[in-house]
Each structure stands twice: as structure tokens, then as C-alpha cells.
Design a protein around this motif. Structure first.
Motif, PDB file in Angstrom:
ATOM      1  N   TYR A   1       4.686  -7.523   0.828  1.00 25.54           N
ATOM      2  CA  TYR A   1       5.985  -8.186   0.926  1.00 25.54           C
ATOM      3  C   TYR A   1       6.741  -7.876  -0.348  1.00 25.54           C
ATOM      4  CZ  TYR A   1       9.502 -11.824   1.177  1.00 25.54           C
ATOM      5  OH  TYR A   1      10.696 -12.493   1.207  1.00 25.54           O
ATOM      6  N   PHE A   2       8.032  -7.539  -0.224  1.00 27.15           N
ATOM      7  CA  PHE A   2       8.819  -7.125  -1.383  1.00 27.15           C
ATOM      8  C   PHE A   2      10.136  -7.876  -1.466  1.00 27.15           C
ATOM      9  CE2 PHE A   2       6.259  -3.613  -2.736  1.00 27.15           C
ATOM     10  CZ  PHE A   2       5.616  -3.191  -1.586  1.00 27.15           C
ATOM     11  N   ASP A   3      10.603  -8.010  -2.684  1.00 27.25           N
ATOM     12  CA  ASP A   3      11.948  -8.510  -2.885  1.00 27.25           C
ATOM     13  C   ASP A   3      12.932  -7.475  -2.338  1.00 27.25           C
ATOM     14  OD1 ASP A   3      14.449  -8.546  -5.052  1.00 27.25           O
ATOM     15  OD2 ASP A   3      13.759 -10.519  -4.398  1.00 27.25           O
ATOM     16  N   ASP A   4      14.068  -7.926  -1.861  1.00 30.34           N
ATOM     17  CA  ASP A   4      15.062  -7.023  -1.280  1.00 30.34           C
ATOM     18  C   ASP A   4      15.532  -5.960  -2.260  1.00 30.34           C
ATOM     19  OD1 ASP A   4      16.750  -9.488   0.847  1.00 30.34           O
ATOM     20  OD2 ASP A   4      14.942  -8.295   1.152  1.00 30.34           O
ATOM     21  N   SER A   5      15.502  -6.263  -3.556  1.00 25.36           N
ATOM     22  CA  SER A   5      16.010  -5.327  -4.555  1.00 25.36           C
ATOM     23  C   SER A   5      15.169  -4.060  -4.670  1.00 25.36           C
ATOM     24  CB  SER A   5      16.097  -6.013  -5.923  1.00 25.36           C
ATOM     25  OG  SER A   5      14.808  -6.389  -6.375  1.00 25.36           O
ATOM     26  N   VAL A   6      13.926  -4.120  -4.220  1.00 25.14           N
ATOM     27  CA  VAL A   6      13.041  -2.955  -4.337  1.00 25.14           C
ATOM     28  C   VAL A   6      12.538  -2.461  -2.988  1.00 25.14           C
ATOM     29  CG1 VAL A   6      12.317  -3.754  -6.617  1.00 25.14           C
ATOM     30  CG2 VAL A   6      10.894  -4.257  -4.619  1.00 25.14           C
ATOM     31  N   LYS A   7      12.859  -3.166  -1.935  1.00 27.79           N
ATOM     32  CA  LYS A   7      12.369  -2.801  -0.616  1.00 27.79           C
ATOM     33  C   LYS A   7      12.807  -1.383  -0.247  1.00 27.79           C
ATOM     34  CE  LYS A   7      12.304  -6.375   1.938  1.00 27.79           C
ATOM     35  NZ  LYS A   7      12.715  -7.507   2.794  1.00 27.79           N
ATOM     36  N   GLY A   8      11.852  -0.592   0.227  1.00 25.72           N
ATOM     37  CA  GLY A   8      12.140   0.796   0.573  1.00 25.72           C
ATOM     38  C   GLY A   8      11.954   1.768  -0.564  1.00 25.72           C
ATOM     39  N   ARG A   9      11.851   1.254  -1.786  1.00 24.18           N
ATOM     40  CA  ARG A   9      11.652   2.121  -2.955  1.00 24.18           C
ATOM     41  C   ARG A   9      10.271   1.920  -3.587  1.00 24.18           C
ATOM     42  NH1 ARG A   9      14.681   1.357  -7.392  1.00 24.18           N
ATOM     43  NH2 ARG A   9      15.066  -0.863  -7.003  1.00 24.18           N
ATOM     44  N   PHE A  10       9.752   0.720  -3.524  1.00 25.55           N
ATOM     45  CA  PHE A  10       8.467   0.385  -4.152  1.00 25.55           C
ATOM     46  C   PHE A  10       7.417   0.157  -3.065  1.00 25.55           C
ATOM     47  CE2 PHE A  10      10.105  -1.708  -8.356  1.00 25.55           C
ATOM     48  CZ  PHE A  10      10.888  -0.601  -8.594  1.00 25.55           C
ATOM     49  N   THR A  11       6.189   0.556  -3.346  1.00 23.49           N
ATOM     50  CA  THR A  11       5.059   0.243  -2.486  1.00 23.49           C
ATOM     51  C   THR A  11       3.903  -0.288  -3.331  1.00 23.49           C
ATOM     52  OG1 THR A  11       4.226   2.515  -2.616  1.00 23.49           O
ATOM     53  CG2 THR A  11       5.635   1.980  -0.745  1.00 23.49           C
ATOM     54  N   ILE A  12       3.068  -1.093  -2.715  1.00 26.17           N
ATOM     55  CA  ILE A  12       1.889  -1.642  -3.384  1.00 26.17           C
ATOM     56  C   ILE A  12       0.657  -1.267  -2.582  1.00 26.17           C
ATOM     57  CG2 ILE A  12       0.692  -3.725  -4.154  1.00 26.17           C
ATOM     58  CD1 ILE A  12       3.373  -5.094  -4.445  1.00 26.17           C
ATOM     59  N   THR A  13      -0.348  -0.774  -3.276  1.00 26.84           N
ATOM     60  CA  THR A  13      -1.629  -0.457  -2.662  1.00 26.84           C
ATOM     61  C   THR A  13      -2.747  -1.069  -3.492  1.00 26.84           C
ATOM     62  OG1 THR A  13      -1.722   1.652  -3.853  1.00 26.84           O
ATOM     63  CG2 THR A  13      -0.824   1.690  -1.619  1.00 26.84           C
ATOM     64  N   LYS A  14      -3.953  -1.045  -2.947  1.00 27.67           N
ATOM     65  CA  LYS A  14      -5.089  -1.656  -3.649  1.00 27.67           C
ATOM     66  C   LYS A  14      -6.326  -0.808  -3.479  1.00 27.67           C
ATOM     67  CE  LYS A  14      -5.850  -4.611   0.400  1.00 27.67           C
ATOM     68  NZ  LYS A  14      -7.114  -4.069   0.878  1.00 27.67           N
ATOM     69  N   ASP A  15      -7.229  -0.970  -4.414  1.00 31.40           N
ATOM     70  CA  ASP A  15      -8.527  -0.301  -4.373  1.00 31.40           C
ATOM     71  C   ASP A  15      -9.579  -1.356  -4.670  1.00 31.40           C
ATOM     72  OD1 ASP A  15     -10.901   1.089  -4.942  1.00 31.40           O
ATOM     73  OD2 ASP A  15      -9.805   2.848  -5.644  1.00 31.40           O
ATOM     74  N   HIS A  16     -10.263  -1.799  -3.637  1.00 27.13           N
ATOM     75  CA  HIS A  16     -11.245  -2.870  -3.814  1.00 27.13           C
ATOM     76  C   HIS A  16     -12.376  -2.453  -4.752  1.00 27.13           C
ATOM     77  CE1 HIS A  16     -10.375  -5.724  -0.223  1.00 27.13           C
ATOM     78  NE2 HIS A  16      -9.264  -5.173  -0.668  1.00 27.13           N
ATOM     79  N   ALA A  17     -12.825  -1.210  -4.636  1.00 19.27           N
ATOM     80  CA  ALA A  17     -13.952  -0.748  -5.437  1.00 19.27           C
ATOM     81  C   ALA A  17     -13.631  -0.782  -6.930  1.00 19.27           C
ATOM     82  CB  ALA A  17     -14.346   0.653  -5.015  1.00 19.27           C
TER      83      ALA A  17
END
Length: 119
Positions: free
Chosen positions: A59-75
């Protein structure tokens, strides 16, 4: 106790990209969500985006939506913030934080990493 350390900040020109990392350590790490926040000079800290640890919903703030992405690495107990098409108004100290459950607020903040976008 959870310790968070961000890295990856720097100076970039308008339109450029940066990828920030947030590494967590200190306890068995299984939060409800991880969030990214930023604080520009003279302003308060504001929400950028978050990712649910179990299913990766973001979920992103509108100011960054479409430009920012978040991913994760559990390991690696790591969360990433990929920032594309950066603008001068994205200049800020970026910090990550944990949300331990769906009913609690974000806590265990990292020290932050500076992102500067030149015109």
C-alpha cells in the motif's frame, strides 16, 4: 527488541532511481508489516508505503504510487524500497519501521538514510 538499519540512500538526478534496503535483526522476526516513511527538512515524518510480511500486499501514499515499489526477502529479514522516476520533492531521510500486529502502530524505527534528488 528489533533493530533496523537502512541503506542505499544517496544523491540522484531527477528521473533517476534508487533502491533502499532495511535489514532487521534482534529477535525472531515475523512482523505483521514493514513500513517506509520519510522526513523532509523542516517537516514531519510521513508515510510512504508498507508491505504485509505474510502475503506481500503493498500500500502506498498517492504521492509515490506508480513510482515506488516495496519487496521483501524473508531469508534475509530485509525489505526493499525501489524508487523510480525520482523528483526533487522526494528528497528526505527515509526510515523503515515494523508493525508487529494489525492492531499496533509502527515502532522500532531505523536511523534512516538520506535521499537527495537534484533538479
Amino acid at each position: 527488541q528489533v533493530q533496523l538499519v537502512e541503506s542505499g540512500g544517496g544523491l540522484v538526478q531527477t528521473g533517476g532511481s534508487l533502491k533502499l534496503s532495511c535489514v532487521a535483526s534482534g529477535r525472531t522476526f515475523s512482523p505483521f508489516a514493514m513500513g517506509w516513511f520519510r522526513q523532509a527538512p523542516g517537516e514531519g515524518r510521513v508515510f510512504v508505503g508498507q508491505i504485509t510480511w505474510s502475503d506481500g500486499i503493498t500500500y502506498f501514499d498517492d504521492s509515490v504510487k506508480g513510482r515506488f515499489t516495496i519487496t521483501k526477502d524473508h531469508a534475509k529479514n530485509t525489505v526493499y524500497l525501489q524508487m523510480n522516476n525520482l523528483k526533487p520533492e522526494d528528497t528526505a531521510v527515509y526510515s523503515c519501521a515494523t508493525q508487529l500486529s494489525s492492531t499496533t502502530s509502527f515502532k522500532y524505527w531505523g536511523p534512516g538514510t538520506q535521499v537527495t534528488v537534484s533538479p
